[in-house]
Structures are given as structure tokens and as C-alpha cells.
Design an enzyme around this catalytic site. Sequence first.
Site, PDB file in Angstrom:
ATOM      1  N   LYS A   1      33.837  43.545  47.726  1.00  0.00           N
ATOM      2  CA  LYS A   1      32.910  43.734  46.621  1.00  0.00           C
ATOM      3  C   LYS A   1      33.349  42.836  45.481  1.00  0.00           C
ATOM      4  CE  LYS A   1      35.145  48.138  45.352  1.00  0.00           C
ATOM      5  NZ  LYS A   1      36.131  48.357  46.431  1.00  0.00           N
TER       6      LYS A   1
ATOM      7  N   SER B   1      44.127  48.449  42.836  1.00  0.00           N
ATOM      8  CA  SER B   1      42.754  48.457  42.344  1.00  0.00           C
ATOM      9  C   SER B   1      42.608  49.127  40.977  1.00  0.00           C
ATOM     10  CB  SER B   1      41.862  49.130  43.379  1.00  0.00           C
ATOM     11  OG  SER B   1      40.530  48.978  43.003  1.00  0.00           O
TER      12      SER B   1
ATOM     13  N   THR C   1      41.981  54.115  52.290  1.00  0.00           N
ATOM     14  CA  THR C   1      40.653  53.483  52.212  1.00  0.00           C
ATOM     15  C   THR C   1      40.795  51.981  51.993  1.00  0.00           C
ATOM     16  OG1 THR C   1      39.830  55.517  51.174  1.00  0.00           O
ATOM     17  CG2 THR C   1      38.413  53.602  51.047  1.00  0.00           C
TER      18      THR C   1
ATOM     19  N   ASP D   1      37.350  46.176  37.204  1.00  0.00           N
ATOM     20  CA  ASP D   1      38.526  47.039  37.347  1.00  0.00           C
ATOM     21  C   ASP D   1      39.811  46.229  37.503  1.00  0.00           C
ATOM     22  OD1 ASP D   1      37.964  46.059  39.894  1.00  0.00           O
ATOM     23  OD2 ASP D   1      38.855  47.799  40.864  1.00  0.00           O
TER      24      ASP D   1
ATOM     25  N   ASP E   1      37.094  43.877  41.705  1.00  0.00           N
ATOM     26  CA  ASP E   1      36.021  44.035  42.696  1.00  0.00           C
ATOM     27  C   ASP E   1      34.971  45.067  42.283  1.00  0.00           C
ATOM     28  OD1 ASP E   1      37.679  46.180  43.118  1.00  0.00           O
ATOM     29  OD2 ASP E   1      38.092  45.756  45.232  1.00  0.00           O
TER      30      ASP E   1
ATOM     31  N   GLU F   1      28.852  53.791  45.954  1.00  0.00           N
ATOM     32  CA  GLU F   1      28.732  54.564  44.721  1.00  0.00           C
ATOM     33  C   GLU F   1      29.934  54.370  43.810  1.00  0.00           C
ATOM     34  OE1 GLU F   1      31.057  57.183  44.277  1.00  0.00           O
ATOM     35  OE2 GLU F   1      31.899  56.644  46.215  1.00  0.00           O
TER      36      GLU F   1
HETATM   37  C1  G16 Z   1      38.262  51.450  47.365  1.00  0.00           C
HETATM   38  C2  G16 Z   1      37.482  50.918  48.529  1.00  0.00           C
HETATM   39  C3  G16 Z   1      36.044  51.306  48.394  1.00  0.00           C
HETATM   40  C4  G16 Z   1      35.918  52.814  48.214  1.00  0.00           C
HETATM   41  C5  G16 Z   1      36.749  53.260  47.035  1.00  0.00           C
HETATM   42  C6  G16 Z   1      36.807  54.760  46.902  1.00  0.00           C
HETATM   43  O1  G16 Z   1      37.839  50.789  46.221  1.00  0.00           O
HETATM   44  O2  G16 Z   1      37.590  49.527  48.602  1.00  0.00           O
HETATM   45  O3  G16 Z   1      35.378  50.869  49.530  1.00  0.00           O
HETATM   46  O4  G16 Z   1      34.593  53.182  48.017  1.00  0.00           O
HETATM   47  O5  G16 Z   1      38.074  52.824  47.203  1.00  0.00           O
HETATM   48  O6  G16 Z   1      37.411  55.279  48.035  1.00  0.00           O
HETATM   49  P1  G16 Z   1      37.862  56.787  48.120  1.00  0.00           P
HETATM   50  O7  G16 Z   1      36.616  57.581  47.875  1.00  0.00           O
HETATM   51  O8  G16 Z   1      38.421  56.949  49.488  1.00  0.00           O
HETATM   52  O9  G16 Z   1      38.861  57.038  47.025  1.00  0.00           O
HETATM   53  P2  G16 Z   1      38.890  50.044  45.325  1.00  0.00           P
HETATM   54  O10 G16 Z   1      38.091  49.426  44.225  1.00  0.00           O
HETATM   55  O11 G16 Z   1      39.794  51.155  44.844  1.00  0.00           O
HETATM   56  O12 G16 Z   1      39.585  49.094  46.232  1.00  0.00           O
END
Ligand code: G16
Length: 593
Positions: free
Chosen positions: A400, A113, A18, A301, A305, A388
Amino acid sequence: MQIKTVTTTPFDDQNPGTSGLRKKVALFARPHYAENFIQAVFNAVGPMQGKLLVLGGDGRYYNREIIQLVLKMAVAQNVGKILLGQSGILSTPATSHIIRKYQAYGGFILSASHNCGGVDGDFGIKYNMDNGGPAPEKVTQAIFTESKKLTAYHIAVMDDVNIDRQGRSQCGETIIEVIDSVRDYADMMEDLFDFAVLRRFCAQGFAAGVKNGAAAKANGAGKGEAAGGFRFCFDAMNAVTGPYAHEIFEHRLGLPKGTVIRGTPLPDFGKIHPDPNRIYAADLCRAVMAPDGPDFGAASDGDGDRNLIIGKGMFVAPSDSLAILAANATLVKAYKTGLRGIARSMPTGMAADRVAARLGLPLFETPTGWKFFGNLLDSGAVTFCGEESFGTGSSHVREKDGIWAVLMWLNIMAATGKTVKQLVEEHWALYGRNYYTRYDYEGVESNAADKIMADLRAGLAAYEGQEMDGWEIVKADDFAYHDPVDKSVSRHQGIRFLLAKAGDNAKGEKGQKSGREAVKGDKDANYAARFVFRLSGTGTQGATLRLYLEYYEADYDRQNRDVQEVLAPLARLADKISGLQARLQRNRPSMIV
Ligand code: G16
């Protein structure tokens, strides 16, 4: 400068998920593993000769080592110049901003993240494009393809760079400039928001000097508030936002020292999970709920973001946050003239859809992952985006942005004199409430999770029109996104069931009409309820199956019920349909967000 070419063999698991490639530190530390991935990125997005590259990370364990590695490999590519955050620190939104401000070719962000850090934790590498946003799917696919055919990587033979002192040095054809990690980002926030207004609010709180202040007080605002001051607690979770939050909230906005807690980025995040939700930021949530606690709490976090927003007596669900920020956006300097449109990921609660409908704005529903917002933002179709998963942002960057979301809430409180609780409840009264929760089944066996998804997919058509447990399944589908800008199609992005109360007409219009600000037409937001099954793309152990649950309540008198109680019947129906718990051998989710 000597450039060494090292023979290597491909790894078969370097498919970015992702958000970039995330793995355990131990996997990244295997010989050639990180080098291979970095070379695959250069091969896929290059050539980079003479170009400007941005580099930084969230400071987690292994950050400093991989910073040195990227520097040496970038020098081997004859990159023209690298802007590196001091000590290897740059938040994800700050990186996005620096790429845009200095018109860089792209940038590396070293982060996993919100995932845990430390020697036993996770590490990650993301690549962002020249728009400042995450590499889109076609690029991540190209990186994966390159990674599978890699036979060699290139690296400069040079000493480690001093990354702790600001200034320039030259390595081969490459200039390496170590920059202040915070300044550019903090300056951008001063451009977006009226800091004079925010400073006044921070100094005086709800008590004085703000419009509607008296009304706010009469409604219980500021209970337990120290005389004349707004009491705010920002939890940086020992992660990257600490330096940004100290500078912006304490230094530039004048809030007292101590407003920012856990404000120093630590390689293992102090052994906590740097995920700003009510479970991992429980102490903050408890403090804000206490009668003598702060008026307002927020957290971000690992890489800065995500955001958590909590006011006294009110946790703000991220899907609601997007809707409320959009509804009040014109109170903020940067958005005075209004928004172009709103985008949310498909599993995100549909509260924003109602705001978009009322304001006459287009609403886009994308797959999970910030990268899918890039084209919409670049083309000017939308101004605000949200997910979400505690992500909210705007067109100011292409990621974000946790601190931006906090400043938005501060600004809206300052402009209205209303508390978080008042703002949320007034929003629900006007638009109706979208009760929302997410069940996570973490670390489950991948094959079992895949099979559940496959079986659901295969059975979809048969469910449509069925009545079960008092619900009519009006629509059941496998979400596919047709990008309106580049026309690419992304399939299998989550399986959704849209429901009407049995007895209402097929499109759930009874529920729709009873809303004070009903949405007209055949919109997904008109359905009384829905649930969505989806596999996470960010986990590093087994699979994580997510179940998203949502129920729309237009009746004001029924908007203050317990979220989990309201959604439990839908969870039971989702389990009945999927056989989830029995098949995963779990009797409850690992986590309810
Ligand atoms: C990442 C992505 C987001 C996504 C989240 C959860 O967030 O940047 O767009 O909504 O993961 O993704 P999943 O449901 O596939 O685990 P971050 O803050 O981890 O970079």
C-alpha cells in the site's frame, strides 16, 4: 573477509504476524534475537550468493544498528549487491518499487509501521519478495520453521559501513551501494500522474483553470481558500514520508514550504503515535475543519504505506476512499484505460463492491494483510487494492502506498474541480453509503480473546436464521480465503455476521433494491449490515480484538447521520452475541477508528 559462525539457540516467538516480525525494542535487543531472525530469513529464502538485495527502514530507534547487522550478515551470505537507502531510510512503498525496478531478489524493510517507536517502543523486520511484495504465508511459515531449528548464524567481521554518504563500497564479495532514498520513488510518481496538471491545480486551486471549477465554487468549494492557491497540509508524523513529501509536494509540485509538517524522520517519531487516523492526527483534522484552515489534509504513517485523507467538512473513511478512487480512476494518467479489478480485505467496508459491480469489474475479498493481494496483482486480476486500516494502493508497487493515495485525491480534485466533500457526497448519492467503524480492544488478555473467538466459532451455525434486535442473521461464518491463483487456503481470518433487517427477505434484498445503483445477485454487499470479529496480527502487547461494524444506507436523506450513532445498535448486538465487554472486563473499546 572473515566470516564468523556464532552458535545460538532458537527463540520460539519469531512467527511473523500480519506484516513481519514486530516486537518491543527490548526484545529485539536481546543477545542473538535479531541475528536469529535475519538468519532464519536467509535460510528460508536463500541461497543469496550473487543476488541483489534492497535494504532500508523507517528510521525508528534501532534502525541504524539493525541496518549494520543485516549488511554484515548479508556479506556473510555472499550477497552480490545491496541497494541501501541513504541513512538507512526507505519507505515501504519505495522499497517495493526499488525491488521491482532493479529486479532485486528481495529486500528487508526495518519497520513496525504505525506502531510507536523509541527505546520503549516497537521495532520490526519485514522481508519482501522479488515482486516487491510482502513474503506470502508459505514463506513466513518457512521463516518461522527455520527460526525454531536454528543452531548458528553467520556474520562478517567488518567495520560499520558509512550509510550516510551515497556511493559504492566493496565488502568481501558484496557491493554495498548507498542510494538516494527518494529519487526513484518520486520519479515513479511522475510517471503515474500528470504533474503539469497537478502543478497548475496546486498553484490555482479550485478558483481557476480547472474543469467544473465554477460549479465547485458555487457549491462552497474553496471557502476560506487563499486567493489563487490550493491549501494543503501533509502531516508526515515525524516518520519516513517526510523526505518524500518535501520532494514531491513542495519541490516537484510547487506547493509552498510548510505544506509538509513534521517532515523529518525522528527515531522516536517525536514521541507521537505515527498512525494516521483521526485520533493520532487530531491536530491536522482540527486544522482542516477550521473555516480558515487548509482545503485538504493528509497524513501517512511510520513507514509510509498508510494514508489519511480529509477535506473541509469531510473525513474520508478508508473503505470509501478505495471505492471513490476506483470510481474515478480513469481521470488519472496511469489508469486512463480502466481497472482490471478491485480487491479489498474482508473486514474492509463494502463500498468498493458496488463500484466494481457498476463498472463490471471482478471484486476479490481477501484476508487482512497486504501480502494476500500479491498474487492478484501479479496475475493481473486487479489494479486497485485497499484495506480499512488506512491502506490503499495499486499495481504500481506491491505494497500500500500513502503518498500515491494522496496524489490520487489531488488528481481527482484537479480533474473535476470538486472538493473532497463534494466527491464523497456525490459518490454516496450514486452508490449509497456504507457507514463503517472499527472498535479496538487493545492489550487484552490473549487467552480471554482466543476463547471469545473459539466460542463464537463453535456457535456459528446456531445463529443463522435467528432474529435479534430487529435483525435477521442471514449468514454467520468463519472467513476462509481460497487464493484463486496459487490455490492456497487461509482459514480463520475473521468471524462475520451478515444481517438483513427483520422483515426484509432473507438476502436483505429490500435494502438492495432501494439503492440507486443496486448490486444484482447474491453478493455479500447486498446485506443491510454486518459485523466482524477478528484478532489483530500486528500488536506487541497481549491481544487486540477488533470489531468491525458496517451498515448500508441507500436513502440519500439519511446519509449524513453520525457514524457512531448509526452503528451503535449493531455494536450492542455484537456485544450481546459475544459477551465481549464483560469477558474482557472492558466497558468500552480502547479506540474507535
Ligand atoms: C498491516 C498490514 C495491513 C493490515 C494492518 C492491520 O499494516 O500490512 O495489511 O491491514 O496491518 O492488521 P491487523 O488488523 O492484523 O493489526 P501496517 O501499516 O501496520 O503494515
